[in-house]
Design a protein around this motif. Structure first.
Motif, short mmCIF file in Angstrom:
data_model
loop_
_atom_site.label_atom_id
_atom_site.label_comp_id
_atom_site.label_asym_id
_atom_site.label_seq_id
_atom_site.Cartn_x
_atom_site.Cartn_y
_atom_site.Cartn_z
N LEU A 1 0.83 -1.20 0.00
CA LEU A 1 0.00 0.00 0.00
C LEU A 1 0.87 1.25 0.00
O LEU A 1 0.59 2.21 -0.73
N THR A 2 1.92 1.25 0.80
CA THR A 2 2.82 2.41 0.83
C THR A 2 3.41 2.66 -0.56
O THR A 2 3.51 3.81 -1.01
N GLY A 3 3.77 1.61 -1.26
CA GLY A 3 4.26 1.76 -2.62
C GLY A 3 3.20 2.33 -3.55
O GLY A 3 3.51 3.18 -4.41
N LEU A 4 1.95 1.91 -3.37
CA LEU A 4 0.85 2.45 -4.18
C LEU A 4 0.67 3.94 -3.91
O LEU A 4 0.52 4.76 -4.84
N LEU A 5 0.69 4.33 -2.63
CA LEU A 5 0.54 5.74 -2.28
C LEU A 5 1.71 6.55 -2.84
O LEU A 5 1.53 7.71 -3.26
N ASP A 6 2.90 5.98 -2.83
CA ASP A 6 4.06 6.67 -3.39
C ASP A 6 3.86 6.99 -4.87
O ASP A 6 4.35 8.01 -5.37
N ARG A 7 3.13 6.11 -5.58
CA ARG A 7 2.88 6.36 -7.00
C ARG A 7 1.84 7.45 -7.21
O ARG A 7 1.88 8.19 -8.19
#
Length: 253
Positions: free
Chosen positions: A228-234
């Motif tokens: 999820l953190t990676g998704l938010l980073d995008r």
């Protein structure tokens, strides 16, 4: 001068007069809520989510500290025994606190001075003014559960105060959501860390993200906290705000 009545009218148009968004919201929340369930709407504002949940047959506890919004909620749901209005804010512990109010855009009123400092770097917030303040009562999610029962879903939309609200919860709930703003990225990650630790005692939460008011999930699968953190980073560089959703593996039913 932008009057308080005009600010509330703007919110009513935004949250009650978009039927397509309301239909999508009903489908999304229907994954978490069934008739007879309890739903906590923390930061109920003018009751847009309350109305949708009531159509799903949900008993709603609407938590709202802004006096003007409380008056709208009392009028809109007068005589409805399925709606309980709690005129307070939520935090890590009971007490009193100061809330900064925006007359023109009451939806961004907040109890977090740090959040205000963060979002004013965002161009979309540059015209926002927090021009009033009010002292509000503060209670906790644990106290809310003790008074009203365990919710099937808890929506938290409190403009940067999400981590403090979650700090007042000592047990996981089946599902919840909290707001994400790219300009307040670190505050959202703090909230995510609290949720993830809460879920550790119940097989762990899985997560998804719904951008802005799309009421659609950005990922085809439910994610762990790192993904999820990676998704938010995008989403962060393009400024796509929205809501993080968390559910325990056994939900939706």
């Amino acid at each position: 001068m932008f009057t308080r009545a005009r600010g509330i009218a703007r919110s009513l148009l935004l949250y009650h007069c978009r039927p397509a968004t309301q239909r999508r919201a009903a489908r999304l929340y229907g994954e978490f809520l069934r008739p007879g369930d309890i739903g906590f709407d923390v930061g109920a504002h003018v009751g847009g989510r309350v109305r949708i949940w009531r159509r799903l047959g949900v008993r709603v506890v609407a938590v709202e500290p802004q006096p003007d919004c409380q008056r709208v909620l009392r009028w809109a749901f007068r005589g409805d025994p399925g709606v309980t209005i709690v005129p307070a804010a939520l935090g890590a512990r009971p007490g009193r606190a100061t809330m900064a109010l925006s007359t023109a855009t009451p939806t961004v009123s907040t109890m977090s001075a740090e959040w205000i400092r963060s979002v004013t770097t965002d161009r979309s917030f540059q015209q926002v003014r927090w021009d009033r303040a009010v002292e509000v009562k503060v209670t906790t999610l644990d106290d809310l559960i003790a008074a009203h029962g365990v919710p099937a879903f808890c929506k938290i939309d409190v403009e940067g105060f999400e981590a403090e609200v979650l700090a007042g919860l000592s047990r996981p709930v089946s599902a919840l959501s909290f707001e994400y703003l790219p300009s307040a990225h670190d505050a959202a990650l703090t909230a995510l860390d609290i949720v993830d630790r809460l879920g550790a005692s119940a097989d762990g939460y899985r997560y998804n993200y719904s951008p802005v008011e799309t009421m659609r999930f950005a990922s085809a699968r439910w994610l762990d906290a790192a993904d999820l953190t990676g998704l938010l980073d995008r989403f962060r560089p393009i400024g796509r705000s929205g809501d993080v959703y968390a559910r325990l593996p056994r939900t939706p039913r």
